[in-house]
Write a protein that holds these residues in place. Structure first.
Motif, PDB file in Angstrom:
ATOM      1  N   MET A 105       7.190 -20.497  -4.646  1.00 29.93           N
ATOM      2  CA  MET A 105       7.030 -19.916  -3.321  1.00 29.93           C
ATOM      3  C   MET A 105       7.749 -18.583  -3.239  1.00 29.93           C
ATOM      4  O   MET A 105       7.244 -17.627  -2.658  1.00 29.93           O
ATOM      5  CB  MET A 105       7.574 -20.870  -2.257  1.00 29.93           C
ATOM      6  N   ARG A 106       8.891 -18.577  -3.836  1.00 28.16           N
ATOM      7  CA  ARG A 106       9.640 -17.330  -3.803  1.00 28.16           C
ATOM      8  C   ARG A 106       8.853 -16.225  -4.475  1.00 28.16           C
ATOM      9  O   ARG A 106       8.763 -15.097  -3.967  1.00 28.16           O
ATOM     10  CB  ARG A 106      10.994 -17.512  -4.467  1.00 28.16           C
ATOM     11  N   ARG A 113       5.473 -11.655  -3.953  1.00 25.38           N
ATOM     12  CA  ARG A 113       4.200 -10.980  -4.109  1.00 25.38           C
ATOM     13  C   ARG A 113       3.648 -10.518  -2.760  1.00 25.38           C
ATOM     14  O   ARG A 113       3.184  -9.388  -2.601  1.00 25.38           O
ATOM     15  CB  ARG A 113       3.200 -11.920  -4.764  1.00 25.38           C
ATOM     16  N   GLN A 114       3.749 -11.439  -1.815  1.00 28.88           N
ATOM     17  CA  GLN A 114       3.218 -11.101  -0.490  1.00 28.88           C
ATOM     18  C   GLN A 114       3.983  -9.939   0.113  1.00 28.88           C
ATOM     19  O   GLN A 114       3.417  -9.041   0.707  1.00 28.88           O
ATOM     20  CB  GLN A 114       3.337 -12.321   0.428  1.00 28.88           C
ATOM     21  N   ALA A 115       5.305 -10.015  -0.114  1.00 33.67           N
ATOM     22  CA  ALA A 115       6.121  -8.906   0.402  1.00 33.67           C
ATOM     23  C   ALA A 115       5.680  -7.606  -0.234  1.00 33.67           C
ATOM     24  O   ALA A 115       5.560  -6.576   0.441  1.00 33.67           O
ATOM     25  CB  ALA A 115       7.595  -9.192   0.117  1.00 33.67           C
ATOM     26  N   ALA A 116       5.395  -7.709  -1.565  1.00 31.81           N
ATOM     27  CA  ALA A 116       4.950  -6.494  -2.252  1.00 31.81           C
ATOM     28  C   ALA A 116       3.646  -6.007  -1.656  1.00 31.81           C
ATOM     29  O   ALA A 116       3.467  -4.816  -1.362  1.00 31.81           O
ATOM     30  CB  ALA A 116       4.797  -6.782  -3.748  1.00 31.81           C
ATOM     31  N   ALA A 117       2.733  -6.980  -1.466  1.00 32.38           N
ATOM     32  CA  ALA A 117       1.439  -6.609  -0.886  1.00 32.38           C
ATOM     33  C   ALA A 117       1.621  -6.000   0.492  1.00 32.38           C
ATOM     34  O   ALA A 117       0.957  -5.019   0.847  1.00 32.38           O
ATOM     35  CB  ALA A 117       0.548  -7.847  -0.797  1.00 32.38           C
ATOM     36  N   HIS A 118       2.513  -6.641   1.224  1.00 33.74           N
ATOM     37  CA  HIS A 118       2.767  -6.134   2.572  1.00 33.74           C
ATOM     38  C   HIS A 118       3.279  -4.713   2.533  1.00 33.74           C
ATOM     39  O   HIS A 118       2.848  -3.848   3.287  1.00 33.74           O
ATOM     40  CB  HIS A 118       3.765  -7.061   3.274  1.00 33.74           C
ATOM     41  N   THR A 119       4.201  -4.482   1.610  1.00 35.81           N
ATOM     42  CA  THR A 119       4.734  -3.121   1.513  1.00 35.81           C
ATOM     43  C   THR A 119       3.621  -2.155   1.139  1.00 35.81           C
ATOM     44  O   THR A 119       3.527  -1.048   1.692  1.00 35.81           O
ATOM     45  CB  THR A 119       5.854  -3.025   0.478  1.00 35.81           C
ATOM     46  N   ASP A 120       2.759  -2.603   0.217  1.00 40.91           N
ATOM     47  CA  ASP A 120       1.644  -1.718  -0.154  1.00 40.91           C
ATOM     48  C   ASP A 120       0.785  -1.406   1.055  1.00 40.91           C
ATOM     49  O   ASP A 120       0.450  -0.244   1.318  1.00 40.91           O
ATOM     50  CB  ASP A 120       0.778  -2.398  -1.229  1.00 40.91           C
ATOM     51  N   HIS A 121       0.439  -2.504   1.744  1.00 40.68           N
ATOM     52  CA  HIS A 121      -0.416  -2.334   2.918  1.00 40.68           C
ATOM     53  C   HIS A 121       0.226  -1.395   3.928  1.00 40.68           C
ATOM     54  O   HIS A 121      -0.407  -0.497   4.474  1.00 40.68           O
ATOM     55  CB  HIS A 121      -0.671  -3.715   3.536  1.00 40.68           C
ATOM     56  N   VAL A 122       1.514  -1.639   4.132  1.00 42.07           N
ATOM     57  CA  VAL A 122       2.235  -0.809   5.106  1.00 42.07           C
ATOM     58  C   VAL A 122       2.220   0.635   4.650  1.00 42.07           C
ATOM     59  O   VAL A 122       1.997   1.546   5.445  1.00 42.07           O
ATOM     60  CB  VAL A 122       3.668  -1.335   5.278  1.00 42.07           C
ATOM     61  N   GLN A 123       2.367   0.796   3.349  1.00 47.38           N
ATOM     62  CA  GLN A 123       2.315   2.167   2.828  1.00 47.38           C
ATOM     63  C   GLN A 123       0.973   2.807   3.129  1.00 47.38           C
ATOM     64  O   GLN A 123       0.882   3.943   3.613  1.00 47.38           O
ATOM     65  CB  GLN A 123       2.561   2.142   1.318  1.00 47.38           C
TER      66      GLN A 123
END
Lengths: 75, 767
Positions: B490-491, B496-506
């Motif tokens: 899960m971690r 990964r999700q956090a990474a995706a989120h950061t990408d998306h936010v970018q």
């Protein structure tokens, strides 16, 4: 046109007179020659002549657009 | 047809009447009956026919109204007669009856249709009015709703069918509305207790709805708090677990030690007992042995008691540990789980060890029991023997071994007999025992089996319990491992999700940046455009003003130049107009005068002059060229000449007045000549304003025309002469054409002169 009318009348009358007299003459001749000096051929032919003249006159007046020509001889 | 018959009858009646006397007289020659009777008969018949005709007409008129109206229209006094006999014509009911019938049909249909839904809706209204009073609210509400829908539908249908009604619809809604309200109230009243519960929830939900997402700090704080709490719990739990573990471990060890000691003691004791039983040692050692045995027994008992006490303590400690474990499990904190698991394992191990030791001790105890039983048996036998010996030889003391020299032969014999007897008994017992050996063995086996079974069951139970515990522990271990793995996964996923989120936010940020940039650019460009347009406008204004001034100056200059030019042109025009006028006047003069010998004068030259003088004016040119050719070449007759000609014409026309287009015979000519000779008419007569048909007589026309000519009205004279028909017309044709020509030319010339005058007027100045 008025002159024409007068001229027509002149022609007409002249023509009728000529025909009558001619008829008279011819009638006289015929009566003398063929009919033993009877009166009736004279009357007949003179009447014939008069009638012809009358008819001509009438015809002339009725058809006013016919032009009467005259022969002009070359001189 | 009847009228015709009527008329015929009426017409023929007098005829018949007229003729009939003759007929009647003729008839009366044959029939000597009076003449008057036949005449009367005829009169009567005639009257009868007439009256029958009238009566039939009246009757038919009564029956057929159209016929009546036609009769009234056509026959003068029929309406009076029919009115007297039949009464007034039923205008309102008779003639438009058919129309009314037709008209009545659709309204009746419409009314019917309207009535039907009206009845329906009325019924529905009644139903709706009844239902709330009868049926309890909740069901009534549903009925209400359905009926309301139905009535609304009916209302719709009604309004669609005819323009007339919307009355039922409001009726419906009115009737339905109060019951609906009532029902609503009832429903609400019912629902309030139910809603009371729901209300706070909903209120809470409502209150919670405006709650926005909690800010990050709060969440973080809460999370931190939670973590802190967890940590605390973990610490406390771990400490308690450790304490209890330690205590229980100690206790268990103690117990195990005690048990071991007990075991050892028991084993020693049994050994010693066995030795004591079996070994034939001298009495001193025996007593020492017995003492040892007793000591060992005391040891054993003490050890056993110690062991049991320790066991109890250990059990207590273990129970305490278990409760602690359960408590910590109940806390449901994730971090404590491995600790708990470890504690559980330890507990289990301890329990297992304890149980093992206990079983060992129990086995040893059972063995010891057997040995002790044996020893007891032996002791019992010994005692019994002793008793027997004492019973036999009461004086002998217990310690019979030291009595070898004291005994008498009787005693000895008795003793030997007793011994023999005893030996026999024992043999017998032995034989019996041997016989019962198997049974004893079987029962013993059985007993053993039972005991073994019991022990086995116990052991099995314990083993099962242990295994279950182990399995459970294994499961827990596996669970914890799995959980860890899951946590790790899960971690990673979260990472990964956090990474995706950061990408998306970018990306979003980039896009926003773009948008903002474009917006800013747009604003900038629009502002720039505004400024530019303003500047351009101002400059344009200045330019326009300057241009305007220049234009005005230029225009004025132009105006002045044009004025001067126009003056010049005007003078030129004036001159030209003058010239035209002069030429037209010349033409006019030519027209009026005619030289002595020629009746006419050709207008060619003057027309040419006119044309020259008006070379630039199209209108004048057109007019000038509109002069008839004949007039140009041959000239036109003057009015005077025409007048003279007319006079001669007149007599000719008079003479042929009777001849029409069909050019009748010569006799007709003669007649017309006679007529002309005999008929006298006015020389000149004033022509009326309107010609009536009787004025179309040639003689009259001629007098009118001569009057007109005398008074100079050539036009009217020509018009009148135009009315001549037949031969008279043909004779006058020539004159008519001449007159027409003259008129035409004169008209053109007058137009030209008018035009010239107008030009002159327009251009002449009062200089």
């Amino acid at each position: 046109m008025a002159e024409e009318y007068g001229r027509k009348w002149d022609r007409c009358l002249a023509d009728t007179g000529v025909k009558t007299v001619t008829g008279l003459g011819v009638g006289f001749l015929i009566s003398v020659l063929f009919f033993k000096k009877r009166t009736w051929p004279v009357a007949f032919s003179s009447g014939l002549g008069l009638g012809m003249g009358y008819a001509n006159c009438q015809h002339d007046f009725r058809s006013p657009h016919l032009i009467h020509g005259r022969m002009i001889k070359d001189q | 047809m009847l009228r015709a018959c009527l008329r015929g009858a009426k017409a023929t009646a007098p005829k018949n009447y007229g003729r009939s006397p003759l007929n009647g007289l003729q008839h009366s020659r044959h029939y000597t009956a009076g003449e008057t009777s036949s005449a009367a008969k005829v009169v009567a018949a005639g009257l009868l026919t007439v009256s029958s005709g009238i009566g039939g007409t009246v009757l038919y008129a009564k029956w057929n109204h159209k016929f009546r109206s036609s009769v009234e229209k056509n026959v003068p006094y029929a309406d009076w007669l029919l009115g007297i006999t039949l009464g007034p014509a039923p205008q309102d009911s008779s003639s438009p009856i058919k129309k009314q019938m037709e008209l009545v049909q659709p309204p009746s249909m419409m009314e019917k249709q309207v009535k039907v839904p009206k009845a329906k809706t009325e019924k529905k209204v009644k139903d709706t009015a009844e239902s709330p009073s009868v049926v309890p609210p909740p069901t009534a509400q549903s009925i209400e709703e359905t009926s309301q829908e139905a009535s609304a539908e009916a209302g719709h249908i009604i309004s669609a069918i005819s323009e007339v009604q919307s009355v039922p619809a409001p009726c419906d809604t009115e009737a339905a509305a109060p019951p609906v309200d009532e029902c609503k109230e009832c429903h609400e009243g019912k629902d309030t207790p139910v809603a009371a519960e729901v209300h706070p929830e909903t209120k809470a939900a409502v209150a919670a709805e405006p709650l926005k997402e909690r800010p990050v700090e709060e969440v973080a704080a809460i999370l931190a708090q939670q973590d802190q709490e967890e940590q605390d719990i973990l610490a406390s739990v771990s400490t308690t677990l450790e304490d209890s573990l330690g205590s229980s471990a100690k206790a268990t060890l103690q117990a195990i030690g005690a048990q071991e000691a007990a075991l050892q003691a028991v084993i020693r004791h049994t050994l010693k007992l066995k030795e004591a039983m079996e070994a034939e040692v001298p009495p001193q050692e025996k007593s020492a042995q017995w003492k040892d045995l007793e000591a060992a027994l005391a040891d054993r008992t003490s050890a056993v008691s110690d062991a049991s006490a320790a066991l109890l303590k250990a059990n207590e400690a273990l129970d305490g540990l278990k409760s602690e474990i359960d408590k910590s499990k109940a806390l449901k904190v994730a971090a404590t789980r491995p600790l708990v698991l470890a504690a559980e394992e330890n507990l289990h191990k301890m329990v297992v060890d304890l149980d093992k030791v206990v079983t060992k001790v129990q086995a040893a105890e059972s063995e010891a029991k057997i040995v002790s039983q044996y020893s007891e048996l032996v002791n019992e036998a010994k005692l019994q023997f002793q008793r027997e010996v004492t019973s036999l030889t009461p004086e002998i003391q217990a310690n019979w071994k030291g009595l070898t020299g004291k005994l008498s032969p009787d005693d000895l014999n008795a003793l030997i007999a007793h011994a023999h007897r005893r030996i026999d008994q024992l043999n017998r017992e032995l034989a019996e025992q041997r016989v019962r050996e198997q049974i004893h063995i079987d029962s013993a086996l059985e007993q053993q089996k039972l005991e073994d079974q019991k022990a086995l069951d116990k052991a099995v139970n314990i083993a099962v319990h242990h295994i279950k515990e182990e399995a459970r522990l294994e499961q827990e271990r596996k669970l914890s491992e799995l959980r860890e793995v899951m946590e790790a996964e899960m971690r990673t996923q979260l990472r990964r999700q956090a990474a995706a989120h950061t990408d998306h936010v970018q990306d979003v940020l980039k896009v926003q940046e773009q948008e903002l940039r474009t917006e800013a650019d747009q604003v900038l460009s629009s502002k720039l455009l505004e400024q530019e347009t303003l500047h351009r406008q101002l400059s344009q204004e200045q330019l326009d003003n300057f241009t305007l001034d220049m234009n005005t100056a230029y225009a004025r200059l132009k105006g002045m130049e044009e004025a001067i030019d126009s003056h010049v042109i005007a003078e030129d025009e004036a001159r030209k107009a003058h010239q035209l006028w002069l030429s037209v006047e010349a033409l006019n003069y030519t027209l009026k005068t005619a030289e002595g010998d020629a009746a006419t004068k050709p207008l060619q030259s003057s027309a040419q002059a006119v044309r020259d003088s008006c070379a630039d004016s199209d209108f004048a040119l057109a007019l000038a060229s509109a002069l008839p050719k004949e007039s140009l070449e041959r000239g036109v007759y003057s009015e005077a000449s025409l007048r003279a000609r007319f006079n001669s014409l007149r007599s000719v026309v008079r003479r042929v007045a009777l001849i029409d287009e069909s050019h009748n015979s010569l006799f007709q000519y003669f007649l017309s000549y006679v007529q002309a000779a005999l008929l006298f008419e006015e020389k000149q007569e004033v022509p009326p304003a309107q010609l009536s048909p009787e004025d179309l007589d040639p003689f009259k026309l001629l007098s009118y025309a001569s009057y007109c000519l005398e008074h100079g009205d050539l036009e009217l004279a020509a018009k009148l002469v135009n009315q001549l028909r037949g031969e008279a017309r043909r004779v006058a044709e020539d004159w008519l054409t001449e007159a027409r020509l003259t008129l035409e030319t004169r008209q053109v010339v007058s137009l030209l002169s008018a035009y010239a005058n107008a030009m002159g007027l327009g251009t002449t100045q009062a200089s």
